[in-house]
Write an enzyme that holds these catalytic residues in place. Structure first.
Site, PDB file in Angstrom:
ATOM      1  N   CYS A   1       0.837  -1.206   0.000  1.00  0.00           N
ATOM      2  CA  CYS A   1       0.000   0.000   0.000  1.00  0.00           C
ATOM      3  C   CYS A   1       0.871   1.255   0.000  1.00  0.00           C
ATOM      4  CB  CYS A   1      -0.935   0.006   1.196  1.00  0.00           C
ATOM      5  SG  CYS A   1      -0.115  -0.011   2.808  1.00  0.00           S
TER       6      CYS A   1
ATOM      7  N   HIS B   1      -1.854   1.395   7.297  1.00  0.00           N
ATOM      8  CA  HIS B   1      -2.263   1.322   5.898  1.00  0.00           C
ATOM      9  C   HIS B   1      -2.211   2.717   5.291  1.00  0.00           C
ATOM     10  CE1 HIS B   1      -4.228  -0.184   2.328  1.00  0.00           C
ATOM     11  NE2 HIS B   1      -5.208   0.703   2.453  1.00  0.00           N
TER      12      HIS B   1
END
Length: 422
Positions: free
Chosen positions: A46, A366
């Site tokens: 990510c 994230h």
């Protein structure tokens, strides 16, 4: 029992027809109008996906890569980072049509490994560190072609002796003041604020002192107080701002700072740009004297509101970077000077293109990206988390806890675009 067999055969035939016409049901859906492709998460990538989406929202960076890569032949293309990066960014910015809604960016990791960067797709990494890896690798590639200037270069003037170049502005977040929001202006002022360094050995002072002694006896090194200040000598077309969210506890463990730093859709950098001192008119001197009596600047290492004296001559303050009026924010995409007709156009005006946000703590988390939709839909914002893409509002973007901010320089209609400004 026989009827169940007939029904089962009919269902199988229907499923086969659907597969022929539209492909497997579990396959990718057709991308909705106005959205961009997502990126496949290859394990823990990510950090790479969010950075690529941010870079693809900067048209001038893509144009720079296009100019950069014209020197290569087709046989050489697969060997170079610039070519691989350009191909990905062109698809993510919808400049090239892709049949896939979700792209695989593993080719970028492969070419980085060819450049001796060992980046695992299964370990959590930092988006800003990857940005530095990309820019430093492009810089190495550029050194072999010195005709191409680097797009992200930010030059700082620390003293008449030292001249530094870096690819992003890495800003620490100053200590919060109770009852006052922290803005991007506070971080920028903290970055350029002066710092006194005491008890520094001054060779020149020692030399002058020795010349005054006739018998030639040795003297102790003379010490003095130096004032150290960082100034921005050159600003780039694409400006990447990194907000440092790493802090340390008293026990030495890493902590993440979660506070929100206010930022705007437009950023004025004139007051942070180094200008060669020149003679001031009597009107400017009087104006500065009045401001020094009424408006505090930076005190005790803490950033205050920038004064008119820090603005270019003849310019009224436009707005605080990170604290503009709500009426201005109600019209996303509007050129800011339309709301301030009495203000002279700033020379260094930037427009927000993308925001990278980190959710989580220092150990896991994230990365997601807010970015402008490409093309004529530049006023439409998108929220992207790996494969997931949806529309977002400007209000949602400005409320995000930014980690990386990507701004692109824009020019006012009345502003001369001479090379001296670049």
């Amino acid at each position: 029992m026989r009827s169940w067999g007939v029904l089962g055969g009919a269902a199988a035939a229907l499923a086969a027809g659907i597969y022929v016409l539209w492909g497997p049901i579990s396959g990718r859906k057709r991308r909705r109008r106005g959205l961009v492709p997502g990126l496949l998460n290859l394990g823990n990538t990510c950090f790479m996906n969010s950075l690529l989406q941010g870079l693809s929202s900067c048209p001038s960076f893509i144009r720079w890569l296009e100019e950069f890569t014209t020197q290569y032949t087709t046989e050489q293309e697969h060997q170079h980072l610039s070519v691989t990066l350009l191909q990905l960014l062109r698809v993510l910015s919808c400049q090239e049509v892709s049949e896939d809604d979700v792209l695989d960016a593993s080719c970028l990791l492969e070419v980085l490994r060819m450049n001796r960067w060992q980046i695992s797709s299964f370990e959590e990494q930092d988006a800003h560190e990857l940005f530095h890896v990309l820019t430093s690798s492009l810089e190495d590639e550029r050194d072999r072609q010195p005709r191409v200037t680097h797009l992200f270069d930010v030059h700082s003037l620390e003293s008449p002796v030292r001249f530094d170049t870096f690819d992003s502005l890495s800003l620490s977040i100053p200590a919060a003041v109770w009852g006052r929001p922290t803005t991007l202006d506070h971080c920028l002022h903290h970055f350029i604020s002066s710092e006194s360094v005491k008890d520094v050995v001054c060779d020149n002072c020692t030399k002058i002192q020795a010349e005054g002694i006739l018998n030639g006896q040795s003297i102790e090194n003379q010490r003095t107080t130096f004032v150290k200040q960082l100034k921005l000598g050159k600003l780039p077309q694409c400006l990447c701002i990194h907000l440092q969210r790493l802090s340390w506890s008293n026990q030495g463990t890493p902590l993440k700072r979660h506070e929100h730093v206010q930022f705007n859709e437009f950023l004025v950098m004139d007051i942070y740009k180094y200008r060669v001192p020149g003679p001031k008119s009597s009107q400017e001197q009087l104006s500065q004297k009045n401001l020094e009596e009424t408006a505090p600047g930076i005190k005790d290492g803490r950033a205050g509101k920038p004064s008119d004296a820090e603005q270019p001559a003849g310019t009224k303050p436009l707005f605080m970077n990170g604290a503009s009026s709500s009426s201005f924010l109600m019209s996303p995409g509007t050129f800011p000077l339309a709301a301030f007709s009495e203000c002279r156009a700033p020379l260094y005006l930037y427009r927000l293109m993308a925001v990278v946000v980190h959710h989580g703590d220092m150990h896991s988390g994230h990365f997601v990206t807010f970015r402008r939709a490409p093309g004529a839909r530049g006023s439409q914002w998108l929220w992207i988390s790996d494969e997931s893409v949806r529309r977002a509002s400007l209000h949602e973007v400005l409320a995000a806890s930014a980690y990386l901010l990507f701004y692109e320089r824009v020019h006012g209609r009345a502003q001369p675009q001479s090379p001296a400004q670049d």
